[in-house]
Design a protein around this motif. Structure first.
Motif, PDB file in Angstrom:
ATOM      1  N   ILE A  51       4.276  12.481  -7.773  1.00  0.00           N
ATOM      2  CA  ILE A  51       5.222  13.552  -8.089  1.00  0.00           C
ATOM      3  C   ILE A  51       6.350  13.045  -8.973  1.00  0.00           C
ATOM      4  N   PHE A  52       6.901  11.898  -8.603  1.00  0.00           N
ATOM      5  CA  PHE A  52       8.049  11.361  -9.331  1.00  0.00           C
ATOM      6  C   PHE A  52       7.693  10.046 -10.021  1.00  0.00           C
ATOM      7  N   ASP A  53       8.302   9.822 -11.171  1.00  0.00           N
ATOM      8  CA  ASP A  53       8.018   8.623 -11.959  1.00  0.00           C
ATOM      9  C   ASP A  53       9.014   7.504 -11.697  1.00  0.00           C
ATOM     10  N   GLU A  54      10.226   7.878 -11.276  1.00  0.00           N
ATOM     11  CA  GLU A  54      11.292   6.894 -11.186  1.00  0.00           C
ATOM     12  C   GLU A  54      11.569   6.494  -9.750  1.00  0.00           C
ATOM     13  N   GLY A  55      12.541   5.585  -9.584  1.00  0.00           N
ATOM     14  CA  GLY A  55      13.008   5.203  -8.258  1.00  0.00           C
ATOM     15  C   GLY A  55      11.956   4.524  -7.420  1.00  0.00           C
ATOM     16  N   SER A  56      11.864   4.957  -6.150  1.00  0.00           N
ATOM     17  CA  SER A  56      10.933   4.311  -5.229  1.00  0.00           C
ATOM     18  C   SER A  56       9.489   4.461  -5.674  1.00  0.00           C
ATOM     19  N   SER A  57       9.180   5.547  -6.387  1.00  0.00           N
ATOM     20  CA  SER A  57       7.814   5.736  -6.867  1.00  0.00           C
ATOM     21  C   SER A  57       7.405   4.620  -7.809  1.00  0.00           C
ATOM     22  N   GLU A  58       8.372   4.127  -8.598  1.00  0.00           N
ATOM     23  CA  GLU A  58       8.082   3.025  -9.515  1.00  0.00           C
ATOM     24  C   GLU A  58       7.782   1.745  -8.737  1.00  0.00           C
ATOM     25  N   ILE A  59       8.501   1.528  -7.631  1.00  0.00           N
ATOM     26  CA  ILE A  59       8.241   0.357  -6.784  1.00  0.00           C
ATOM     27  C   ILE A  59       6.842   0.449  -6.203  1.00  0.00           C
ATOM     28  N   TYR A  60       6.510   1.600  -5.623  1.00  0.00           N
ATOM     29  CA  TYR A  60       5.189   1.784  -5.033  1.00  0.00           C
ATOM     30  C   TYR A  60       4.083   1.610  -6.076  1.00  0.00           C
ATOM     31  N   ARG A  61       4.331   2.154  -7.263  1.00  0.00           N
ATOM     32  CA  ARG A  61       3.315   2.112  -8.319  1.00  0.00           C
ATOM     33  C   ARG A  61       3.041   0.676  -8.765  1.00  0.00           C
ATOM     34  N   LYS A  62       4.100  -0.097  -8.941  1.00  0.00           N
ATOM     35  CA  LYS A  62       3.930  -1.471  -9.397  1.00  0.00           C
ATOM     36  C   LYS A  62       3.183  -2.314  -8.371  1.00  0.00           C
ATOM     37  N   VAL A  63       3.526  -2.136  -7.108  1.00  0.00           N
ATOM     38  CA  VAL A  63       2.834  -2.885  -6.057  1.00  0.00           C
ATOM     39  C   VAL A  63       1.382  -2.442  -5.970  1.00  0.00           C
ATOM     40  N   SER A  64       1.155  -1.140  -6.053  1.00  0.00           N
ATOM     41  CA  SER A  64      -0.209  -0.602  -6.002  1.00  0.00           C
ATOM     42  C   SER A  64      -1.070  -1.133  -7.136  1.00  0.00           C
ATOM     43  N   ASN A  65      -0.433  -1.362  -8.290  1.00  0.00           N
ATOM     44  CA  ASN A  65      -1.172  -1.848  -9.465  1.00  0.00           C
ATOM     45  C   ASN A  65      -1.341  -3.361  -9.476  1.00  0.00           C
ATOM     46  N   GLY A  66      -0.903  -4.014  -8.406  1.00  0.00           N
ATOM     47  CA  GLY A  66      -1.131  -5.452  -8.307  1.00  0.00           C
ATOM     48  C   GLY A  66       0.023  -6.314  -8.779  1.00  0.00           C
ATOM     49  N   LEU A  67       1.256  -5.940  -8.408  1.00  0.00           N
ATOM     50  CA  LEU A  67       2.425  -6.734  -8.782  1.00  0.00           C
ATOM     51  C   LEU A  67       2.278  -8.162  -8.256  1.00  0.00           C
ATOM     52  N   SER A  68       2.452  -9.144  -9.130  1.00  0.00           N
ATOM     53  CA  SER A  68       2.263 -10.546  -8.738  1.00  0.00           C
ATOM     54  C   SER A  68       3.559 -11.245  -8.362  1.00  0.00           C
ATOM     55  N   PHE A  69       4.678 -10.784  -8.932  1.00  0.00           N
ATOM     56  CA  PHE A  69       5.941 -11.499  -8.780  1.00  0.00           C
ATOM     57  C   PHE A  69       6.842 -10.899  -7.702  1.00  0.00           C
ATOM     58  N   TYR A  70       7.576 -11.784  -7.025  1.00  0.00           N
ATOM     59  CA  TYR A  70       8.613 -11.348  -6.105  1.00  0.00           C
ATOM     60  C   TYR A  70       9.866 -12.181  -6.371  1.00  0.00           C
ATOM     61  N   THR A  71      11.005 -11.673  -5.941  1.00  0.00           N
ATOM     62  CA  THR A  71      12.261 -12.425  -6.043  1.00  0.00           C
ATOM     63  C   THR A  71      12.918 -12.464  -4.675  1.00  0.00           C
ATOM     64  N   LEU A  72      13.911 -13.314  -4.554  1.00  0.00           N
ATOM     65  CA  LEU A  72      14.606 -13.460  -3.272  1.00  0.00           C
ATOM     66  C   LEU A  72      16.004 -12.855  -3.305  1.00  0.00           C
ATOM     67  N   GLY A  73      16.230 -11.997  -4.301  1.00  0.00           N
ATOM     68  CA  GLY A  73      17.470 -11.243  -4.321  1.00  0.00           C
ATOM     69  C   GLY A  73      17.445 -10.177  -3.242  1.00  0.00           C
TER      70      GLY A  73
END
Length: 333
Positions: A190-212
């Motif tokens: 439904i939405f492109d921005e915000g939390s949807s972007e986080i979910y989308r990146k992880v769903s697509n196989g996000l490889s990197f994480y940070t400790l911030g």
């Protein structure tokens, strides 16, 4: 009647549903007919399609002053959720115009039409800069203009100045400063921005994480607290709204586990993040695509900001939703 701006966004759509469920008469503005479908999709998601028809929609734009004249007829309260969100340097002008000038227009009409109470949905980005002797950022933390801030943060801070100006001119106001707002994972469509972007990146196989780390809150908590503040005697105050301060790695792991995909496994240290935003800028320029990481988002990814929610807990006795549990349980809706 209650007026809601930004009713086609994540917060605004959930707010409209909450208001109607609580027996309120609501009016929402829109700029294009197709954006209304996003709000309808939210109502459909919660199986509340019948309530969608109770919204009084009017076509208007917070930057188009004449279009707002009819919008404020019979309005007693305003929830100003509309905002432009971007961390791309090229969007500086539209950020300031939409978030500052647009808010000024809303405040001016609220004063002229004698609105009883005005709620501005701001952001923790507009809060102050922590001093060496402080551990947490609060509502009282001073904004230091000498320190670097993203254009988005500056625009939200400027918008708050317009709201406080309205308060000085007699308008009763409430400002809430939510952290990163999370909705249900299924709303990725439904939405492109915000939390949807986080979910989308992880769903697509996000490889990197940070400790911030930063503050997070559910969309349900944002709208429920805002509604309760507007119903209360509280006025001319601002409140930081976060459930908890969470390390990005931990949040991404929860999202990955919920979506049943591989967890991000490469630690992106500050040096690597700075290389990535520079490289992304070059590729974005060469291939005319939207940037996926900017200097501001790179810095935010490894910054370890801690925010205090003590003021709202003292004012309303608020009990926040656990973020990790919310992601898991809302994915089952």
């Amino acid at each position: 009647m209650i007026l809601v701006t930004g009713g086609t966004g994540l917060v605004g759509a959930h707010l409209l549903l909450h208001l109607i469920e609580n027996g309120e008469n609501v009016r929402a503005i829109y700029r294009s007919q197709n954006k209304i479908e996003k709000t309808k999709a939210v109502f459909d998601f919660y199986k509340k399609t019948d309530l969608f028809e109770k919204i009084n929609w009017l076509e208007a734009d917070i930057l188009d002053v004449p279009s707002l004249e009819n919008v404020f007829v019979d309005i007693k309260q305003v929830y100003h959720c509309a905002a432009f969100i971007s961390f791309e340097p090229k969007d500086e002008e539209i950020l300031r115009k939409t978030n500052i000038e647009g808010t000024a227009n809303m405040v001016n009409f609220a004063i002229a039409k004698e609105v009883e109470k005005f709620c501005y949905i701001s952001s923790i980005a507009a809060l102050g800069d922590i001093a060496p002797h402080e551990t947490h950022i609060t509502e009282e933390t001073d904004w230091n203009p000498e320190k670097p801030h993203s254009d988005y943060a500056i625009s939200k801070y400027g918008a708050e100045m317009e709201v406080w100006r309205g308060q000085q001119e007699g308008l009763n106001v409430i400002i809430v400063n939510p952290g990163v707002i999370l909705g249900p994972p299924q709303m990725i469509h439904i939405f492109d921005e915000g939390s949807s972007e986080i979910y989308r990146k992880v769903s697509n196989g996000l490889s990197f994480y940070t400790l911030g780390s930063t503050g997070f809150i559910t969309v349900d908590d944002v709208i429920k607290i805002s509604f309760e503040l507007m119903k209360s005697e509280v006025k001319n105050e601002r409140f930081t709204l976060i459930s908890d301060n969470i390390v990005f790695k931990d949040l991404l792991n929860t999202v990955a586990d919920t979506l049943k995909v591989k967890r991000p496994h490469i630690h992106a240290k500050p040096f690597l993040m700075n290389i990535l935003w520079i490289a992304d800028g070059i590729f974005s320029t060469l291939f005319f695509r939207k940037r996926s990481i900017t200097k501001a988002t790179a810095k935010a990814s490894y910054s370890k900001n801690l925010y205090s929610n003590e003021k709202i807990k003292t004012a309303l006795g608020t009990v926040f939703t656990d973020i990790h549990q919310y992601i898991l349980e809302s994915s089952k809706l």
